[in-house]
Design a protein around this motif. Structure first.
Motif, short mmCIF file in Angstrom:
data_model
loop_
_atom_site.label_atom_id
_atom_site.label_comp_id
_atom_site.label_asym_id
_atom_site.label_seq_id
_atom_site.Cartn_x
_atom_site.Cartn_y
_atom_site.Cartn_z
N GLY A 53 -17.68 -38.86 21.62
CA GLY A 53 -16.77 -40.01 21.63
C GLY A 53 -17.07 -40.96 22.77
N ILE A 54 -16.53 -42.14 22.67
CA ILE A 54 -16.74 -43.13 23.72
C ILE A 54 -16.06 -42.65 25.01
CG2 ILE A 54 -14.66 -44.52 23.22
CD1 ILE A 54 -16.40 -47.02 23.60
N PHE A 55 -16.69 -42.98 26.14
CA PHE A 55 -16.16 -42.53 27.43
C PHE A 55 -15.26 -43.55 28.08
CE2 PHE A 55 -19.74 -39.48 27.94
CZ PHE A 55 -18.92 -38.39 27.92
N LYS A 56 -14.38 -43.05 28.89
CA LYS A 56 -13.56 -43.92 29.75
C LYS A 56 -13.10 -45.16 29.00
CE LYS A 56 -15.56 -42.39 34.10
NZ LYS A 56 -16.99 -42.32 34.36
N ALA A 57 -12.49 -44.92 27.88
CA ALA A 57 -12.00 -46.02 27.06
C ALA A 57 -10.53 -45.74 26.74
CB ALA A 57 -12.81 -46.11 25.78
N PRO A 58 -9.80 -46.76 26.33
CA PRO A 58 -8.41 -46.51 25.92
C PRO A 58 -8.38 -45.48 24.79
CG PRO A 58 -8.87 -48.87 25.98
CD PRO A 58 -10.18 -48.16 26.21
N GLU A 59 -7.28 -44.74 24.71
CA GLU A 59 -7.18 -43.66 23.74
C GLU A 59 -7.52 -44.12 22.32
OE1 GLU A 59 -3.66 -41.06 23.90
OE2 GLU A 59 -3.82 -40.97 21.71
N GLN A 60 -7.06 -45.31 21.96
CA GLN A 60 -7.28 -45.73 20.58
C GLN A 60 -8.76 -45.95 20.26
OE1 GLN A 60 -4.75 -48.93 21.60
NE2 GLN A 60 -6.05 -50.44 20.61
N GLU A 61 -9.53 -46.31 21.29
CA GLU A 61 -10.98 -46.48 21.10
C GLU A 61 -11.66 -45.13 20.86
OE1 GLU A 61 -12.94 -49.54 21.50
OE2 GLU A 61 -10.93 -50.31 21.07
N ILE A 62 -11.23 -44.15 21.64
CA ILE A 62 -11.77 -42.80 21.49
C ILE A 62 -11.41 -42.26 20.10
CG2 ILE A 62 -11.69 -40.44 22.39
CD1 ILE A 62 -10.86 -41.68 25.11
N ARG A 63 -10.15 -42.47 19.74
CA ARG A 63 -9.65 -41.98 18.45
C ARG A 63 -10.44 -42.60 17.29
NH1 ARG A 63 -5.04 -39.23 17.46
NH2 ARG A 63 -4.18 -39.57 19.52
N LYS A 64 -10.80 -43.85 17.45
CA LYS A 64 -11.55 -44.56 16.42
C LYS A 64 -12.89 -43.86 16.11
CE LYS A 64 -12.51 -49.18 16.83
NZ LYS A 64 -12.23 -50.50 17.46
N CYS A 65 -13.54 -43.37 17.17
CA CYS A 65 -14.81 -42.65 16.99
C CYS A 65 -14.60 -41.42 16.11
CB CYS A 65 -15.37 -42.19 18.34
SG CYS A 65 -15.81 -43.52 19.45
N PHE A 66 -13.55 -40.67 16.42
CA PHE A 66 -13.32 -39.42 15.70
C PHE A 66 -12.87 -39.69 14.25
CE2 PHE A 66 -12.27 -37.73 20.18
CZ PHE A 66 -13.61 -37.52 20.43
N LYS A 67 -12.06 -40.72 14.09
CA LYS A 67 -11.64 -41.10 12.72
C LYS A 67 -12.86 -41.49 11.88
CE LYS A 67 -6.97 -43.10 13.31
NZ LYS A 67 -6.14 -42.06 12.71
N LEU A 68 -13.78 -42.20 12.53
CA LEU A 68 -14.98 -42.64 11.83
C LEU A 68 -15.79 -41.44 11.36
CD1 LEU A 68 -16.93 -44.89 10.97
CD2 LEU A 68 -17.78 -44.99 13.32
N LEU A 69 -15.94 -40.44 12.23
CA LEU A 69 -16.71 -39.25 11.85
C LEU A 69 -16.05 -38.55 10.66
CD1 LEU A 69 -19.36 -37.92 12.94
CD2 LEU A 69 -17.89 -36.13 13.86
N ARG A 70 -14.73 -38.45 10.73
CA ARG A 70 -13.96 -37.81 9.65
C ARG A 70 -14.16 -38.57 8.33
NH1 ARG A 70 -11.61 -34.23 6.86
NH2 ARG A 70 -9.48 -34.51 6.12
N ASN A 71 -14.13 -39.89 8.41
CA ASN A 71 -14.32 -40.69 7.19
C ASN A 71 -15.72 -40.51 6.61
OD1 ASN A 71 -11.75 -41.71 7.00
ND2 ASN A 71 -12.19 -43.46 8.32
N ILE A 72 -16.71 -40.43 7.50
CA ILE A 72 -18.08 -40.21 7.02
C ILE A 72 -18.17 -38.84 6.35
CG2 ILE A 72 -20.49 -39.94 7.75
CD1 ILE A 72 -19.89 -42.03 9.97
N GLN A 73 -17.51 -37.85 6.94
CA GLN A 73 -17.49 -36.51 6.34
C GLN A 73 -16.92 -36.57 4.92
OE1 GLN A 73 -14.31 -33.95 7.53
NE2 GLN A 73 -15.50 -32.06 7.29
N LEU A 74 -15.79 -37.26 4.76
CA LEU A 74 -15.15 -37.34 3.44
C LEU A 74 -16.07 -38.05 2.45
CD1 LEU A 74 -11.49 -38.25 4.50
CD2 LEU A 74 -12.35 -36.04 3.67
N GLU A 75 -16.69 -39.11 2.91
CA GLU A 75 -17.58 -39.87 2.04
C GLU A 75 -18.78 -39.03 1.58
OE1 GLU A 75 -19.22 -44.09 2.48
OE2 GLU A 75 -17.85 -43.93 4.18
#
Ligand SMILES: *Cc1c(COP(=O)(O)O)cnc(C)c1O
Length: 245
Positions: free
Chosen positions: A165-187
């Motif tokens: 995940g992205i470092f030293k970023a606001p929580e929502q930015e970090i969360r976005k990375c993980f959501k993206l990975l999850r979406n790629i998994q589903l796809e």
């Protein structure tokens, strides 16, 4: 040192459990992988004696150095570092899964070696969800095309996706990375590709494991929170341009 490693494992397990409960997940569905780069075999063994069974290493040199000492205790080793093509043979020898497969030329060379050995290997695809140039991983926009290519190699069994995940970023930015990975998994799972069964999402480290678990992580990779700060900065492991040897 000894007692702190043991306490840190307990504390990390509590963090994992709490995050699971918060998001309505079963704590047994999240595995703790000990990111053991720079950690001595002795200290890794302490963790094994606490019931830990899964480690991740970044460098072939360290895999080799620790192998004899660690093989006395049954455990599983994943490779989580940047894999150079000339190290493939050794990494295959010392690990049960390579989480950091991120490019087609590496896939081809892994396949060649596995054909020679007449066997298959578990791998994961590393995706660069933060789009930071300092990190390795396939570009998210190319992940599907990459997966389709990988699926043509019967020597490779793809069980998951990995990201940092992205470092030293606001929580929502970090969360976005993980959501993206999850979406790629589903796809990818929806495509039902041969040699693919993406059960694992390897995401979340010492600083962001709670967010990763809330977003579906099944493997969290934890180093610092268990073994303390390392002497090398992360860039030593993650940025090719800075790696000198
Ligand atoms: C070092 C490392 C980790 C663990 O990072 P910490 O912040 O020390 O928990 C996780 N994943 C990868 C790929 C690593 O190289």
């Amino acid at each position: 040192m000894e007692s702190s490693i043991i306490q840190n494992i307990e504390f990390t397990n509590q963090r994992i459990s709490k995050a699971c409960i918060k998001s309505g997940r079963n704590p047994n569905d999240v595995k703790l992988l000990l990111a053991s780069k720079t950690v001595s075999a002795e200290n890794i063994k302490l963790a094994f004696l606490q019931g830990q069974t899964l480690i991740g290493e970044n460098k072939v040199q360290e895999l080799k150095e620790k192998y004899d000492a660690l093989c006395e205790i049954s455990h599983i080793t994943h490779f989580i570092g940047h894999l150079q093509s000339n190290k493939i043979k050794e990494v295959l020898k010392y690990t049960q899964c390579i989480q950091s497969v991120d490019r087609i030329d590496l896939v081809q060379k892994l396949d060649q070696q596995l054909q020679l050995e007449g066997r298959q290997q578990e791998i994961m695809l590393q995706i660069n969800t933060s789009a930071e140039s300092s990190k390795f991983g396939a570009n998210p926009s190319e992940a599907i095309a990459f997966a389709k290519v990988v699926s043509q190699y019967d020597t490779l069994k793809v069980t998951g996706l990995m990201t940092i995940g992205i470092f030293k970023a606001p929580e929502q930015e970090i969360r976005k990375c993980f959501k993206l990975l999850r979406n790629i998994q589903l796809e990818i799972n929806a495509l039902d590709l041969p040699n693919f069964n993406l059960k694992e999402l390897s995401m979340g480290m010492s600083n962001d494991l709670e967010i990763a678990i809330e977003e579906g992580a099944t493997i969290v990779r934890v180093g610092t929170a268990i073994f303390g700060t390392r002497i090398y900065p992360n860039s030593y492991y993650w940025n090719e341009k800075i790696i000198t040897k």
